[in-house]
Design a protein around this motif. Structure first.
Motif, PDB file in Angstrom:
ATOM      1  N   ALA A  33       0.829  -1.205   0.000  1.00 38.15           N
ATOM      2  CA  ALA A  33       0.000   0.000   0.000  1.00 38.15           C
ATOM      3  C   ALA A  33       0.861   1.252   0.000  1.00 38.15           C
ATOM      4  O   ALA A  33       0.568   2.225  -0.712  1.00 38.15           O
ATOM      5  CB  ALA A  33      -0.926  -0.009   1.210  1.00 38.15           C
ATOM      6  N   SER A  34       1.935   1.232   0.799  1.00 34.18           N
ATOM      7  CA  SER A  34       2.828   2.379   0.851  1.00 34.18           C
ATOM      8  C   SER A  34       3.510   2.596  -0.492  1.00 34.18           C
ATOM      9  O   SER A  34       3.645   3.730  -0.974  1.00 34.18           O
ATOM     10  CB  SER A  34       3.876   2.163   1.945  1.00 34.18           C
ATOM     11  N   PHE A  35       3.936   1.512  -1.135  1.00 30.06           N
ATOM     12  CA  PHE A  35       4.565   1.599  -2.447  1.00 30.06           C
ATOM     13  C   PHE A  35       3.584   2.178  -3.467  1.00 30.06           C
ATOM     14  O   PHE A  35       3.955   3.030  -4.289  1.00 30.06           O
ATOM     15  CB  PHE A  35       5.026   0.206  -2.887  1.00 30.06           C
ATOM     16  N   MET A  36       2.323   1.729  -3.399  1.00 27.09           N
ATOM     17  CA  MET A  36       1.304   2.219  -4.322  1.00 27.09           C
ATOM     18  C   MET A  36       1.124   3.723  -4.175  1.00 27.09           C
ATOM     19  O   MET A  36       1.019   4.454  -5.171  1.00 27.09           O
ATOM     20  CB  MET A  36      -0.016   1.485  -4.061  1.00 27.09           C
ATOM     21  N   ASP A  37       1.088   4.193  -2.936  1.00 29.84           N
ATOM     22  CA  ASP A  37       0.937   5.634  -2.708  1.00 29.84           C
ATOM     23  C   ASP A  37       2.139   6.412  -3.233  1.00 29.84           C
ATOM     24  O   ASP A  37       1.992   7.434  -3.902  1.00 29.84           O
ATOM     25  CB  ASP A  37       0.753   5.900  -1.213  1.00 29.84           C
ATOM     26  N   LEU A  38       3.357   5.926  -2.926  1.00 31.63           N
ATOM     27  CA  LEU A  38       4.561   6.641  -3.340  1.00 31.63           C
ATOM     28  C   LEU A  38       4.689   6.694  -4.857  1.00 31.63           C
ATOM     29  O   LEU A  38       5.087   7.716  -5.419  1.00 31.63           O
ATOM     30  CB  LEU A  38       5.793   5.959  -2.730  1.00 31.63           C
ATOM     31  N   VAL A  39       4.363   5.592  -5.513  1.00 36.86           N
ATOM     32  CA  VAL A  39       4.398   5.580  -6.976  1.00 36.86           C
ATOM     33  C   VAL A  39       3.389   6.578  -7.527  1.00 36.86           C
ATOM     34  O   VAL A  39       3.663   7.303  -8.495  1.00 36.86           O
ATOM     35  CB  VAL A  39       4.116   4.163  -7.511  1.00 36.86           C
ATOM     36  N   ILE A  97      -7.420   2.255   2.072  1.00 33.97           N
ATOM     37  CA  ILE A  97      -7.021   1.582   0.825  1.00 33.97           C
ATOM     38  C   ILE A  97      -8.232   1.344  -0.074  1.00 33.97           C
ATOM     39  O   ILE A  97      -8.139   1.420  -1.304  1.00 33.97           O
ATOM     40  CB  ILE A  97      -6.265   0.263   1.122  1.00 33.97           C
ATOM     41  N   GLY A  98      -9.390   1.104   0.546  1.00 28.53           N
ATOM     42  CA  GLY A  98     -10.610   0.969  -0.247  1.00 28.53           C
ATOM     43  C   GLY A  98     -10.970   2.277  -0.931  1.00 28.53           C
ATOM     44  O   GLY A  98     -11.290   2.302  -2.129  1.00 28.53           O
ATOM     45  N   GLY A  99     -10.928   3.380  -0.186  1.00 26.09           N
ATOM     46  CA  GLY A  99     -11.218   4.685  -0.766  1.00 26.09           C
ATOM     47  C   GLY A  99     -10.200   5.085  -1.818  1.00 26.09           C
ATOM     48  O   GLY A  99     -10.558   5.675  -2.859  1.00 26.09           O
ATOM     49  N   PHE A 100      -8.934   4.765  -1.569  1.00 25.24           N
ATOM     50  CA  PHE A 100      -7.881   5.083  -2.528  1.00 25.24           C
ATOM     51  C   PHE A 100      -8.105   4.341  -3.850  1.00 25.24           C
ATOM     52  O   PHE A 100      -7.901   4.903  -4.935  1.00 25.24           O
ATOM     53  CB  PHE A 100      -6.529   4.695  -1.932  1.00 25.24           C
ATOM     54  N   THR A 101      -8.556   3.107  -3.757  1.00 22.20           N
ATOM     55  CA  THR A 101      -8.816   2.309  -4.954  1.00 22.20           C
ATOM     56  C   THR A 101      -9.972   2.901  -5.762  1.00 22.20           C
ATOM     57  O   THR A 101      -9.898   3.019  -6.989  1.00 22.20           O
ATOM     58  CB  THR A 101      -9.118   0.853  -4.562  1.00 22.20           C
ATOM     59  N   VAL A 102     -11.045   3.281  -5.060  1.00 26.71           N
ATOM     60  CA  VAL A 102     -12.187   3.902  -5.738  1.00 26.71           C
ATOM     61  C   VAL A 102     -11.781   5.227  -6.386  1.00 26.71           C
ATOM     62  O   VAL A 102     -12.140   5.514  -7.541  1.00 26.71           O
ATOM     63  CB  VAL A 102     -13.347   4.113  -4.748  1.00 26.71           C
ATOM     64  N   ALA A 103     -11.023   6.042  -5.641  1.00 23.18           N
ATOM     65  CA  ALA A 103     -10.583   7.326  -6.186  1.00 23.18           C
ATOM     66  C   ALA A 103      -9.683   7.136  -7.406  1.00 23.18           C
ATOM     67  O   ALA A 103      -9.743   7.911  -8.364  1.00 23.18           O
ATOM     68  CB  ALA A 103      -9.848   8.119  -5.105  1.00 23.18           C
ATOM     69  N   SER A 104      -8.844   6.082  -7.382  1.00 26.61           N
ATOM     70  CA  SER A 104      -7.979   5.793  -8.530  1.00 26.61           C
ATOM     71  C   SER A 104      -8.819   5.458  -9.763  1.00 26.61           C
ATOM     72  O   SER A 104      -8.506   5.888 -10.885  1.00 26.61           O
ATOM     73  CB  SER A 104      -7.040   4.627  -8.210  1.00 26.61           C
ATOM     74  N   ALA A 105      -9.886   4.692  -9.567  1.00 25.76           N
ATOM     75  CA  ALA A 105     -10.782   4.363 -10.679  1.00 25.76           C
ATOM     76  C   ALA A 105     -11.416   5.627 -11.247  1.00 25.76           C
ATOM     77  O   ALA A 105     -11.518   5.796 -12.474  1.00 25.76           O
ATOM     78  CB  ALA A 105     -11.857   3.387 -10.214  1.00 25.76           C
ATOM     79  N   LEU A 106     -11.842   6.531 -10.366  1.00 28.11           N
ATOM     80  CA  LEU A 106     -12.455   7.781 -10.821  1.00 28.11           C
ATOM     81  C   LEU A 106     -11.447   8.648 -11.568  1.00 28.11           C
ATOM     82  O   LEU A 106     -11.799   9.308 -12.553  1.00 28.11           O
ATOM     83  CB  LEU A 106     -13.035   8.542  -9.627  1.00 28.11           C
ATOM     84  N   THR A 126      -7.964  10.126   0.831  1.00 25.93           N
ATOM     85  CA  THR A 126      -8.050   8.721   1.244  1.00 25.93           C
ATOM     86  C   THR A 126      -6.660   8.156   1.557  1.00 25.93           C
ATOM     87  O   THR A 126      -6.511   7.315   2.443  1.00 25.93           O
ATOM     88  CB  THR A 126      -8.734   7.873   0.159  1.00 25.93           C
ATOM     89  N   ALA A 127      -5.638   8.628   0.839  1.00 24.93           N
ATOM     90  CA  ALA A 127      -4.269   8.216   1.155  1.00 24.93           C
ATOM     91  C   ALA A 127      -3.886   8.671   2.565  1.00 24.93           C
ATOM     92  O   ALA A 127      -3.122   7.992   3.263  1.00 24.93           O
ATOM     93  CB  ALA A 127      -3.293   8.791   0.134  1.00 24.93           C
ATOM     94  N   ALA A 128      -4.435   9.816   2.986  1.00 26.58           N
ATOM     95  CA  ALA A 128      -4.145  10.326   4.331  1.00 26.58           C
ATOM     96  C   ALA A 128      -4.743   9.443   5.418  1.00 26.58           C
ATOM     97  O   ALA A 128      -4.293   9.482   6.570  1.00 26.58           O
ATOM     98  CB  ALA A 128      -4.676  11.754   4.474  1.00 26.58           C
ATOM     99  N   ILE A 188      -4.105   1.060 -12.825  1.00 25.89           N
ATOM    100  CA  ILE A 188      -3.262  -0.031 -12.346  1.00 25.89           C
ATOM    101  C   ILE A 188      -3.401  -0.233 -10.834  1.00 25.89           C
ATOM    102  O   ILE A 188      -3.103  -1.298 -10.292  1.00 25.89           O
ATOM    103  CB  ILE A 188      -1.778   0.231 -12.717  1.00 25.89           C
ATOM    104  N   ASN A 189      -3.892   0.794 -10.148  1.00 23.88           N
ATOM    105  CA  ASN A 189      -4.080   0.687  -8.698  1.00 23.88           C
ATOM    106  C   ASN A 189      -5.243  -0.240  -8.327  1.00 23.88           C
ATOM    107  O   ASN A 189      -5.314  -0.701  -7.184  1.00 23.88           O
ATOM    108  CB  ASN A 189      -4.350   2.064  -8.082  1.00 23.88           C
ATOM    109  N   LEU A 190      -6.151  -0.490  -9.269  1.00 17.32           N
ATOM    110  CA  LEU A 190      -7.350  -1.265  -8.925  1.00 17.32           C
ATOM    111  C   LEU A 190      -7.022  -2.688  -8.476  1.00 17.32           C
ATOM    112  O   LEU A 190      -7.420  -3.085  -7.370  1.00 17.32           O
ATOM    113  CB  LEU A 190      -8.328  -1.268 -10.101  1.00 17.32           C
TER     114      LEU A 190
END
Length: 524
Positions: A33-39, A97-106, A126-128, A188-190
């Motif tokens: 999850a941390s790697f996903m955020d940093l990327v 992480i759920g909210g981050f995934t939804v926001a990534s889709a949007l 959501t990352a916060a 790709i985050n999904l």
């Protein structure tokens, strides 16, 4: 179920091998999850030309795609950490992480620049919620004698994530999967987010602060307003022509922060539930480490954006060529990060971090020399040497700094401390992004003729890199305030934790009504 009554899934009823495997899987989940955020922070820069071409976004709008994320992220981090302390770190991590995934889709489905900016702000918010729980879960899951190794692994992931974003973004943009152009950098985050959600729900153990805490709404409001007053003008100032209100807002943030500190002192005496545990700053390793984190964030904020613009706009390189140029940097960061924690820091202490700052500054000076000498004719392979030197220096810093900051923090304040660490890093990055307007855009003519753009951007890059050298020297000086060696826990503390862990897992939460013995906070 109260925090005290939450059973630990890795104690009591499971064999030691199963318990040990569960916590390492949990570590992999939070690191993923941390790697996903940093990327996601750096991946956008490389796709800027594609976003502009597809959506018709202005440069200011694209700047907000990055700045809006950083703004929402920085403002919400402290609150996100404290919410995890109160309501459960696993619960907030899964929500984040759920909210981050939804926001990534949007973000990937955005129909225009306005929607993209809005969804990036949501993604930052959501990352916060997600990111502060990472260090808190690690801190609560692993005993003191193992945290150095674990934080070293985390530091390597931090370094790798920060420099891998441009490469991943370049590949996804260049491949133009299904004709989606830049959109796969978010989509790709999904699968990663869904996997993290499912695995985290199964393998992460719940933890909260050991004593009951209350939500500090007034503290949340004051901290958010102060950060907004400081960061918004930095992010928006250049676009608006550095208006007077921006300067007044930044100056006005100082009394707001002073009021916040005073209120937190009152809140501590009243019910012991402040948003920020101010006693953490009595620990020299924490206070000094926060200062280093803030200043080093400025370095990353300036370098990565200017570097990307220099290669893609100034030199006219494709996204793929710019991204692959950073591979030596990524490798050097990862190798140096592993060596620093496993071999160097236990023997040489803070000298390793100071050496990292000087090595990185040396790499920047090499880059300046090459950019000056070869100008627009510089080749990708010629950048390899300065990038390797810079990456090695960065790896020596990012891996041990987290363990140095958190080594003496009481477990009950892990969420608050983690939020502060991430907030100062993001605040430093926001400051760096703001300084790009002076260090880079302040010396180039954005209306330059096409044939002179390369020379303009090369001159701007060199000028900005001198700023980076200066800030790295400031980082080096600040590191003298760090303890020569991390004091960590005493032998008795380590032995006690090891016995309680019974197989390497985290200590069992105290039962309801059982008195809690907080870990001591040494004042160095």
């Amino acid at each position: 179920m109260t925090a005290a009554a939450v059973p630990r899934t890795d104690t009591g009823t499971e064999p030691d091998g199963v318990a040990d495997r569960r916590r390492w899987i949990a570590l992999a989940v939070v690191m993923m999850a941390s790697f996903m955020d940093l990327v996601d922070v750096t991946i956008v820069n490389i796709a800027i030309p594609s976003i502009q071409q597809d959506t018709g976004a202005s440069f200011s709008a694209v700047q907000w795609v990055t700045g809006g994320y950083a703004l929402a992220f920085a403002i919400g981090l402290i609150t996100g950490g404290r919410l995890g302390d109160i309501y459960g770190r696993k619960r907030l991590f899964l929500l984040g992480i759920g909210g981050f995934t939804v926001a990534s889709a949007l973000c990937g489905l955005a129909t225009g620049p306005e929607m993209l900016v809005a969804t990036r702000v949501l993604q930052g918010a959501t990352a916060a919620l997600m990111v502060p729980q990472v260090l808190s879960i690690i801190h609560a899951t692993f005993p003191a004698h193992e945290r150095g190794k674990v934080f070293g692994m985390f530091g390597a992931i931090v370094g790798l994530g920060a420099v891998s974003g441009p490469l991943i973004g370049a590949l996804l943009t260049q491949w133009d999967l299904f004709g989606l152009q830049w959109r796969p950098i978010f989509l790709i985050n999904l699968p990663v987010g869904v996997a993290g959600l499912l695995l985290g729900r199964r393998y992460i153990s719940e933890s909260r602060a050991e004593k009951a805490l209350r939500l500090d709404l007034a503290g949340m409001a004051l901290a958010s307003v102060g950060l907004l007053m400081l960061i918004y003008p930095l992010t928006h100032g250049r676009e608006a022509g550095w208006p007077l209100w921006g300067h007044l807002s930044m100056v006005g943030s100082l009394p707001v922060f002073a009021l916040f500190v005073r209120y937190e002192q009152i809140k501590t005496r009243r019910d012991g539930s402040p948003l920020v545990e101010l006693t953490l700053f009595r620990v020299k390793s924490f206070a000094a480490g926060i200062g280093v984190q803030l200043t080093f964030g400025i370095v990353t904020g300036i370098f990565f954006l200017v570097w990307t613009l220099y290669m893609q706009v100034g030199l006219g390189w494709s996204a793929l060529k710019a991204g692959t140029t950073g591979i030596p940097f990524s490798i050097a960061v990862s190798v140096a990060a592993g060596m620093s924690v496993q071999k160097l820091v236990p023997r040489f202490g803070r000298k390793v971090l100071q050496a990292g700052a000087l090595v990185m500054a040396t790499g920047v000076l090499l880059y300046i020399w090459e950019a000056d000498r070869y100008a627009g004719a510089i080749a990708s392979w010629q950048m390899a040497l300065p990038l390797v030197v810079m990456g090695a220096g960065m790896g020596l810093i990012v891996a041990p700094i987290t363990e140095a900051i958190l080594s003496e923090v009481p477990r009950e304040h892990a969420g608050s401390a983690s939020g502060l660490i991430n907030t100062t890093g993001q605040l430093g990055m926001a400051l760096g992004l703001g300084l790009v307007s002076v260090a880079f855009f302040g010396v180039i003519d954005e209306q330059a003729a096409p044939q002179t753009v390369g020379a303009e951007f090369t001159a701007g890059f060199v000028h900005a890199m001198w700023w980076v050298v200066g800030v790295l020297l400031a980082v080096f000086a600040l590191m003298f305030a760090l303890p020569k060696h991390s004091a960590g826990h005493s032998a008795e503390d380590t032995a006690g934790e090891s016995a309680a862990d019974a197989g390497g897992g985290p200590a069992t939460e105290p039962a309801a009504g059982e008195p809690v013995q907080a870990e001591p906070v040494p004042v160095l």
